[in-house]
Design a protein around this motif. Structure first.
Motif, PDB file in Angstrom:
ATOM      1  N   PRO A 221     -16.622  -4.757  10.809  1.00 14.34           N
ATOM      2  CA  PRO A 221     -16.210  -5.595   9.665  1.00 14.34           C
ATOM      3  C   PRO A 221     -17.155  -5.502   8.472  1.00 14.34           C
ATOM      4  N   VAL A 222     -18.465  -5.404   8.734  1.00 14.64           N
ATOM      5  CA  VAL A 222     -19.417  -5.280   7.632  1.00 14.64           C
ATOM      6  C   VAL A 222     -19.147  -4.007   6.836  1.00 14.64           C
ATOM      7  N   LEU A 223     -18.953  -2.887   7.536  1.00 17.07           N
ATOM      8  CA  LEU A 223     -18.697  -1.616   6.859  1.00 17.07           C
ATOM      9  C   LEU A 223     -17.384  -1.663   6.080  1.00 17.07           C
ATOM     10  N   LEU A 224     -16.359  -2.253   6.670  1.00 22.07           N
ATOM     11  CA  LEU A 224     -15.065  -2.321   6.004  1.00 22.07           C
ATOM     12  C   LEU A 224     -15.105  -3.231   4.779  1.00 22.07           C
TER      13      LEU A 224
ATOM     14  N   ALA B 207      -8.552  -2.403   3.968  1.00 21.97           N
ATOM     15  CA  ALA B 207      -9.865  -2.501   4.608  1.00 21.97           C
ATOM     16  C   ALA B 207     -10.144  -3.930   5.067  1.00 21.97           C
ATOM     17  N   SER B 208      -9.753  -4.908   4.263  1.00 23.90           N
ATOM     18  CA  SER B 208      -9.987  -6.312   4.609  1.00 23.90           C
ATOM     19  C   SER B 208      -9.155  -6.733   5.814  1.00 23.90           C
ATOM     20  N   VAL B 209      -7.902  -6.282   5.864  1.00 19.90           N
ATOM     21  CA  VAL B 209      -7.034  -6.609   7.004  1.00 19.90           C
ATOM     22  C   VAL B 209      -7.570  -5.961   8.278  1.00 19.90           C
ATOM     23  N   LEU B 210      -7.996  -4.710   8.183  1.00 19.73           N
ATOM     24  CA  LEU B 210      -8.569  -4.025   9.347  1.00 19.73           C
ATOM     25  C   LEU B 210      -9.833  -4.724   9.827  1.00 19.73           C
ATOM     26  N   ALA B 211     -10.628  -5.225   8.897  1.00 18.73           N
ATOM     27  CA  ALA B 211     -11.848  -5.947   9.269  1.00 18.73           C
ATOM     28  C   ALA B 211     -11.519  -7.206  10.057  1.00 18.73           C
TER      29      ALA B 211
ATOM     30  N   ALA C 252     -14.500  -2.445   0.896  1.00 22.47           N
ATOM     31  CA  ALA C 252     -13.518  -3.188   0.103  1.00 22.47           C
ATOM     32  C   ALA C 252     -14.058  -3.586  -1.264  1.00 22.47           C
ATOM     33  N   ILE C 253     -15.379  -3.762  -1.353  1.00 32.09           N
ATOM     34  CA  ILE C 253     -15.979  -4.148  -2.628  1.00 32.09           C
ATOM     35  C   ILE C 253     -15.781  -3.054  -3.681  1.00 32.09           C
ATOM     36  N   PHE C 254     -15.827  -1.805  -3.231  1.00 35.48           N
ATOM     37  CA  PHE C 254     -15.792  -0.687  -4.176  1.00 35.48           C
ATOM     38  C   PHE C 254     -14.430  -0.002  -4.241  1.00 35.48           C
ATOM     39  N   LEU C 255     -13.544  -0.305  -3.289  1.00 33.12           N
ATOM     40  CA  LEU C 255     -12.246   0.355  -3.280  1.00 33.12           C
ATOM     41  C   LEU C 255     -11.261  -0.369  -4.188  1.00 33.12           C
ATOM     42  N   PRO C 256     -10.323   0.361  -4.786  1.00 34.98           N
ATOM     43  CA  PRO C 256      -9.277  -0.288  -5.595  1.00 34.98           C
ATOM     44  C   PRO C 256      -8.216  -0.893  -4.683  1.00 34.98           C
ATOM     45  N   TRP C 257      -7.445  -1.817  -5.249  1.00 32.28           N
ATOM     46  CA  TRP C 257      -6.310  -2.357  -4.509  1.00 32.28           C
ATOM     47  C   TRP C 257      -5.202  -1.297  -4.486  1.00 32.28           C
ATOM     48  N   PRO C 258      -4.489  -0.998  -3.393  1.00 28.59           N
ATOM     49  CA  PRO C 258      -4.423  -1.808  -2.167  1.00 28.59           C
ATOM     50  C   PRO C 258      -5.361  -1.352  -1.059  1.00 28.59           C
ATOM     51  N   LEU C 259      -6.218  -0.331  -1.322  1.00 32.54           N
ATOM     52  CA  LEU C 259      -7.124   0.139  -0.274  1.00 32.54           C
ATOM     53  C   LEU C 259      -8.086  -0.961   0.154  1.00 32.54           C
ATOM     54  N   ALA C 260      -8.510  -1.783  -0.812  1.00 32.14           N
ATOM     55  CA  ALA C 260      -9.393  -2.896  -0.480  1.00 32.14           C
ATOM     56  C   ALA C 260      -8.694  -3.897   0.431  1.00 32.14           C
ATOM     57  N   ALA C 261      -7.405  -4.114   0.190  1.00 31.78           N
ATOM     58  CA  ALA C 261      -6.637  -5.035   1.033  1.00 31.78           C
ATOM     59  C   ALA C 261      -6.499  -4.488   2.447  1.00 31.78           C
TER      60      ALA C 261
ATOM     61  N   LEU D  28     -10.213 -13.944   7.724  1.00 38.91           N
ATOM     62  CA  LEU D  28      -8.761 -14.076   7.613  1.00 38.91           C
ATOM     63  C   LEU D  28      -8.356 -14.469   6.192  1.00 38.91           C
ATOM     64  N   LEU D  29      -9.110 -15.396   5.602  1.00 42.30           N
ATOM     65  CA  LEU D  29      -8.807 -15.812   4.237  1.00 42.30           C
ATOM     66  C   LEU D  29      -9.005 -14.662   3.259  1.00 42.30           C
ATOM     67  N   ASN D  30     -10.063 -13.897   3.447  1.00 42.71           N
ATOM     68  CA  ASN D  30     -10.308 -12.754   2.566  1.00 42.71           C
ATOM     69  C   ASN D  30      -9.187 -11.732   2.671  1.00 42.71           C
ATOM     70  N   ALA D  31      -8.738 -11.451   3.913  1.00 43.86           N
ATOM     71  CA  ALA D  31      -7.638 -10.503   4.102  1.00 43.86           C
ATOM     72  C   ALA D  31      -6.367 -11.021   3.430  1.00 43.86           C
ATOM     73  N   LEU D  32      -6.148 -12.325   3.538  1.00 42.30           N
ATOM     74  CA  LEU D  32      -4.963 -12.934   2.925  1.00 42.30           C
ATOM     75  C   LEU D  32      -5.001 -12.805   1.407  1.00 42.30           C
TER      76      LEU D  32
END
Length: 311
Positions: free
Chosen positions: A260-263, A278-282, A267-276, A162-166
């Protein structure tokens, strides 16, 4: 017959809420997270909102919800009462921390102290919740060394996601937090598999013979002690087919751990906002998976009293 959803949601929501609150209290209080108003407002609102929603849902499990306040008086002997007391006490430093960090934008001094105390209170409350179940000797699946650490691990795991998604939502990229999330997911996955392995091989020494004290043959139940279903049969004598249990375990693993692991790796390699995104979906996937895992936690538990019903 089925485990009460109110309790399933309670353990899932409060675990995630207290995990997020503990992380915010430590990282925010120490200045490792910037004291941005909207970041703090949404973060603290999400943490406290999950906790309050979980606590309120737990009252729906009571026959007389208006008498819930009486549980607070039994803190000397009841883990349920201790959970209630610790949850209320945790709101005091959490509120002070939220006021200082969110509204005043301050860190250090009393804000740091309040944040650390809120984190300690969150951890203690999760421990008391775990002990409610770990202390029940008649339920062998819960009265084991896996229950209490499992509550702590899952709380830290869901709270960190949750913190990471935030943070990702606010464009704050932290590879350290992402790596921590991945490690906690792997730890939680391994712990869950070990728990299931232990429970599947569990040999309960109590039988109908030892429970009744009768010997000289096999004790069998001719009829039920009463004519209707009772509380223990509904929630601690649930029958779940092996094929359904295996399917639900697979669903829990996919949603709570694998996806969540895959997402997060993406997120590590995706640019923002795609990383965000992916993190929210996780975080959403994991919360749904933990609801399934908690349902199994209750559905697969068997109370010793079911021996009197020939189960």
């Amino acid at each position: 017959m089925h485990p009460a959803f109110s309790v399933v949601f309670f353990t899932t929501a409060t675990g995630a809420g207290y995990g997020l609150l503990a992380l915010l209290g430590v990282l925010g209080g120490l200045g490792l997270i910037p004291p941005d108003f909207w970041l703090g407002f949404i973060g603290m609102g999400l943490a406290l909102g999950l906790i309050v929603a979980g606590l309120l849902s737990s009252t729906g499990h009571l026959g007389r919800p208006e008498r819930a306040w009486r549980a607070f008086s039994q803190w000397r002997s009841s883990w349920l009462s201790r959970e209630g007391v610790s949850s209320v006490l945790t709101f005091i430093p959490a509120s002070l921390f939220g006021i200082g960090w969110v509204f005043f934008g301050r860190t250090g001094a009393w804000v740091t102290l309040a944040g650390l105390l809120a984190a300690v209170g969150a951890i203690v409350t999760v421990c008391t919740t775990g002990m409610i179940y770990a202390s029940l000797k008649p339920i062998a699946q819960w009265h084991s060394r896996f229950t209490l650490p499992g509550y702590l691990i899952f709380s830290a795991m869901t709270g960190s996601l949750l913190l990471n998604a935030l943070l990702q939502g606010f464009g704050i990229d932290s590879n350290t937090l992402l790596a921590t999330c991945l490690l906690l997911i792997v730890l939680g996955w391994g712990w869950k598999l070990a728990t299931w392995r232990y429970n599947d091989r569990l040999e309960i020494p109590t039988t109908a013979n030892t429970a009744t004290g009768l010997a000289g043959g096999t004790v069998r139940s001719l009829e039920w002690p009463h004519t209707e279903e009772n509380y223990l049969l509904k929630e601690m004598g649930f029958r779940i087919a092996r094929k359904h249990g295996a399917k639900l375990r697979l669903i829990a693993q996919i949603l709570a751990f694998a996806l969540p692991v895959l997402l997060l790796l993406a997120a590590i390699f995706l640019p923002w906002p795609l990383a965000a995104i992916a993190s929210v979906l996780a975080a959403f996937a994991q919360f749904a998976g933990m609801l399934v895992e908690r349902w199994l936690f209750f559905a697969e538990a068997k109370h010793t009293v079911t021996l009197y019903y020939g189960r």
